[in-house]
Design a protein around this motif. Structure first.
Motif, PDB file in Angstrom:
ATOM      1  N   GLY A  52      54.381  -6.330  76.558  1.00 18.29           N
ATOM      2  CA  GLY A  52      54.749  -7.228  75.472  1.00 18.29           C
ATOM      3  C   GLY A  52      55.138  -6.353  74.301  1.00 18.29           C
ATOM      4  O   GLY A  52      55.069  -5.132  74.399  1.00 18.29           O
ATOM      5  N   ARG A  53      55.577  -6.984  73.233  1.00 18.27           N
ATOM      6  CA  ARG A  53      55.981  -6.186  72.081  1.00 18.27           C
ATOM      7  C   ARG A  53      55.026  -6.403  70.929  1.00 18.27           C
ATOM      8  O   ARG A  53      54.468  -7.485  70.784  1.00 18.27           O
ATOM      9  N   GLY A  67      56.812 -17.680  72.502  1.00 22.47           N
ATOM     10  CA  GLY A  67      56.432 -16.339  72.930  1.00 22.47           C
ATOM     11  C   GLY A  67      56.064 -15.406  71.799  1.00 22.47           C
ATOM     12  O   GLY A  67      55.971 -14.205  71.999  1.00 22.47           O
ATOM     13  N   GLU A  81      56.426 -11.748  73.497  1.00 20.28           N
ATOM     14  CA  GLU A  81      56.785 -11.453  74.887  1.00 20.28           C
ATOM     15  C   GLU A  81      57.956 -10.494  74.901  1.00 20.28           C
ATOM     16  O   GLU A  81      58.703 -10.394  73.930  1.00 20.28           O
ATOM     17  N   ARG A  82      58.101  -9.836  76.039  1.00 24.14           N
ATOM     18  CA  ARG A  82      59.104  -8.780  76.113  1.00 24.14           C
ATOM     19  C   ARG A  82      60.527  -9.253  75.895  1.00 24.14           C
ATOM     20  O   ARG A  82      61.379  -8.501  75.458  1.00 24.14           O
ATOM     21  N   GLN A 102      49.183  -8.812  77.690  1.00 25.03           N
ATOM     22  CA  GLN A 102      50.565  -8.720  77.201  1.00 25.03           C
ATOM     23  C   GLN A 102      50.709  -7.697  76.082  1.00 25.03           C
ATOM     24  O   GLN A 102      51.458  -7.883  75.124  1.00 25.03           O
ATOM     25  N   GLN A 137      52.776 -10.291  67.850  1.00 25.63           N
ATOM     26  CA  GLN A 137      52.763  -9.989  69.270  1.00 25.63           C
ATOM     27  C   GLN A 137      53.781 -10.904  69.938  1.00 25.63           C
ATOM     28  O   GLN A 137      53.769 -12.116  69.719  1.00 25.63           O
TER      29      GLN A 137
END
Ligand code: ADP
Ligand code: ZN
Ligand code: ZN
Length: 732
Positions: A640-641, A671, A698-699, A635, A696
């Motif tokens: 992911g971001r 997330g 999730e998108r 991710q 970190q």
């Protein structure tokens, strides 16, 4: 989005929120002279404390209209208004990067104040009719020069006629020359779209057609121009630039490094008849003033610039090109932390125009966008003309080693000898400035480190100094070890470019060689000179750091040797592999760009590594697919971001405590994962202790909103600086 034009306020003195170019939380209310047509982006001067500053109307006033305590802001002469899409862009960048809006506006207003000031007319001279009583030879030269009818300033006359300024003044006094007033700047010459178009190959033509159609439709679209090194990406996107010119639109071309621009500007001039306007940090105040004004006025049609050119006030932007889009130099890491490639795409979207990202080794983010269909994927799989891609061979340093303390392996030496004997050119690449990256005491092992940074001092033998590459600290090599006091006990460990040059010169004393490196000794001027010498074949071998790796076109270069491919390979950084691949691929791409085929020799201790294998096999996409899977599984971006929070300050304890406080206060959210705090890779830099936290997500998570809530909830002492880096590319 804010109203484009605010309703003209009722009553005598309208009020508005004015954004000032400082790290303030938002716009401040001001009164404007009655009758002012208040519009968003209207440039004003406004009092702030004791100073007066430039600012821009940003929206309605917050407080009650007619508040008597409000101060007046004055519209700037001529009532210039920043283009609306630039205002939107400032808002967008500020929101996305969590930077104070005023600081982002400051980038857009850099040079605005000077640019909008009064004209400073130039006084030039022409023949006046009267003749001087005594016609000395210098005077005659001046009169002869001016016979062509052109107006010239005093220094220009003095220089061209090779006379002293006093001679010119004498002629003015006696009426032989008369003054004429010229505008401050000559008009910028307009690039001609059809000056000298290249005859495109079929593949180039297909890509150019697609880009031209996008420019013509004047809609937002992003294309990856994915062409192997030497495939003519520049020629291809020049056709899109030409189309923008034909449609009376402005074009912006971003380049990652100023060092690359000289060659580029010449190429542009060959294609379009004149050089484009330039925008980067090396420009003088005066040039900035000129360019800012010309962009705002619509007179500058094409601007070639560094990342800050994104904030210029284009009136009718019709195309944005990001060349070498994968370059890390596009990330700005001080002040507002932003990635110019990503922001270029946003700028294009807000201006409703196409963006073109060009690279032979795209960033993984762009690659994923292109292969998933979000971006158009335009491919140039072959080199231009008869040139073919070079052969790449790995040299396993665990087996093929020269004498201890040498860095050119026997196969590389042989290849160099052959190349030189054939009268061809070679390039040796090592991404390390100076003579040796580490100096240590042979007796006790003491390493010389910077007193202000957690970093080794790098020996620069040419300057006879030890230098810190982070803060610039320098010192002489101490006469004895500070730890064990053994005299003259220091030895150099590992190679830098100077050391490779020394070894090369000893092995090939007859060869002509130059070093190009981005340090102060071998500064930009010397680098440019080395590059020019290489093109003109005045040297046989160029030894350099990454400054020589990119963009250059050396037709006679047939051999590239990579001294140490393993540098920077395994520091746990998410992008380290991608970066190594990109850099070495770009370096390799310098070889064999004309009729003679190229050979690339890569020295490595890890020949089995997938990066090395991909370089040797030339199977770029296999490598990208592998990276894509790896990132998807973990991710990591773009799946992911990421955002980093860096805390820094002189008081190490306060910095570490703030790190712990932040971590404790992290809101729980679905997330989102928080890593750290941990000491940054350079835990001490310029005397500042540094701690990092990594978010970190999730998108689907709005990472900006998360960060805002989090940061608002913790009291961080003033002495600790907080830097937020959304989408970090380096992890130092
Ligand atoms: P890239 O940027 O893709 O590495 P360049 O644009 O630098 O490649 O092109 C490599 C060389 O080939 C340059 O010298 C360029 O002028 C030349 N070239 C590319 N396409 C053409 C063309 N259609 N006509 C003439 N020269 C070309
Ligand atoms: Zn010692
Ligand atoms: Zn230092």
């Amino acid at each position: 989005m804010t109203d484009a034009a605010l309703k003209p306020a009722l009553g005598p003195a309208p009020c508005a929120g004015v954004l000032l170019p400082y790290p303030l939380p938002g716009p401040y209310d001001y009164k404007l002279p009655s009758g002012t047509e208040v519009a968003r982006g209207l440039l004003v001067t406004a009092p702030l404390g004791k100073r007066e500053t430039i600012g821009a109307v940003w929206g309605e006033a917050e407080g009650a209209v007619g508040d008597n305590r409000l101060k007046y802001a004055e519209p700037i002469e001529g009532h210039p208004v920043l283009p609306d899409d630039l205002c939107d862009f400032v808002d967008w960048v500020a929101d996305y990067t969590l930077t104070a809006k005023g600081l982002v506006l400051a980038m857009a207003l850099r040079s605005a104040r000077q640019a909008l000031g009064e004209d400073v007319p130039r006084i030039a001279y022409a023949l006046g009719g009267a003749l001087p009583k005594k016609l000395t030879p210098p005077r005659a030269r001046v009169l002869e020069l001016l016979k062509d009818g052109l107006f010239r300033t005093v220094p220009a006359i003095a220089e061209e006629a090779n006379v002293g300024a006093a001679v010119v003044r004498g002629l003015i006094d006696c009426g032989a020359l008369v003054a004429v007033t010229l505008p401050e700047f000559d008009a910028l010459p307009a690039p001609e779209p059809d000056f000298a178009p290249a005859a495109l190959s079929l593949e180039q033509e297909a890509a150019a057609r697609s880009l031209k159609a996008q420019v013509a439709s004047h809609r937002f679209a992003v294309s990856l121009l994915d062409g192997v090194t030497g495939s003519g990406k520049t020629e291809t996107y020049f056709e899109a630039v030409a189309e923008a010119l034909r449609r009376k639109r402005q074009a912006l071309i971003l380049l990652p490094e100023i060092a690359l621009t000289v060659q580029f500007l010449d190429r542009f001039a060959e294609r379009f008849g004149v050089r484009p306007a330039e925008w980067h940090s090396d420009l003088s105040q005066k040039e900035r003033r000129r360019v800012w004004r010309a962009v705002m006025g619509g007179e500058a049609r094409v601007v070639v610039g560094a990342r800050s050119a994104l904030f210029l006030p284009f009136r009718e932007l019709g195309l944005v090109v990001v060349d070498e889009e994968h370059e890390q130099a596009y990330k700005q890491e001080d002040g507002a932390v932003y990635h110019a490639r990503d922001m270029a795409v946003v700028r294009a979207r807000l201006a409703q125009c196409p963006a073109v990202l060009a690279s032979a080794t795209p960033s993984l983010e762009t690659y994923v966008n292109a292969t998933s269909g979000r971006y158009a994927h335009l491919k140039l799989p072959r080199r231009h003309g008869d040139a073919v891609l070079p052969e790449v061979r790995l040299i396993d340093l665990t087996r093929e080693r020269g004498e201890p303390g040498t860095f050119l392996s026997p196969p590389l030496r042989d290849a160099l000898a052959k190349t030189l004997a054939a009268g061809e050119q070679a390039m040796l690449f090592l991404n390390r400035r100076g003579y040796a990256p580490l100096t240590l005491c042979e007796i006790c092992g003491h390493k010389l480190t910077c007193p202000h940074c957690a970093a080794w001092l790098v020996e620069h033998r040419y300057r006879k100094r030890l230098v810190c590459h982070h803060c610039g600290f320098d010192a002489a090599v101490p006469p004895e070890c500070p730890q064990c006091h053994s005299p003259a006990s220091f030895i150099a460990c590992g190679p830098g470019v100077e050391r490779v040059a020394e070894e090369f010169a000893a092995a090939f004393p007859a060869a002509r060689v130059a070093i190009a490196s981005s340090d102060t000794m071998h500064g930009p001027a010397e680098t440019q000179a080395a590059i020019r010498a290489m093109i003109k074949r005045e040297i046989d071998v160029l030894i350099g750091t990454q400054i020589v790796a990119k963009g250059h076109h050396f037709p006679q270069l047939t051999l590239v040797g990579v001294i140490d491919a393993d540098l920077g390979g395994s520091d746990g950084d998410l992008r380290a592999r991608e970066r190594t691949f990109q850099l070495l691929h770009q370096v390799s791409g310098r070889a064999g760009r004309a009729d003679k085929p190229g050979l690339v020799l890569i020295q490595t201790r890890n020949p089995k590594d997938t990066v090395m294998q991909a370089l040797a096999s030339g199977d770029r996409d296999a490598f990208y697919e592998q990276e894509r899977l790896l990132r998807a599984r973990t991710q990591a971006p773009p799946f992911g971001r990421l955002a980093a929070i860096i805390l820094s300050g002189r008081d190490g304890d306060a910095v570490r405590k703030s790190g712990r406080d932040l971590a404790k206060a992290a809101p729980a959210a679905r997330g989102v994962k928080i890593w750290g705090p941990t000491p940054a890779f350079y835990s001490l830099l310029r005397g500042q202790t540094r701690e990092r936290l990594l978010v970190q997500a999730e998108r689907t998570v709005n990472i900006q909103a998360y960060l805002r809530t989090w940061l608002r909830s913790v009291q961080i002492p003033n002495a600790v600086r907080v830097t937020v880096d959304v989408d970090p590319v380096s992890f130092f």
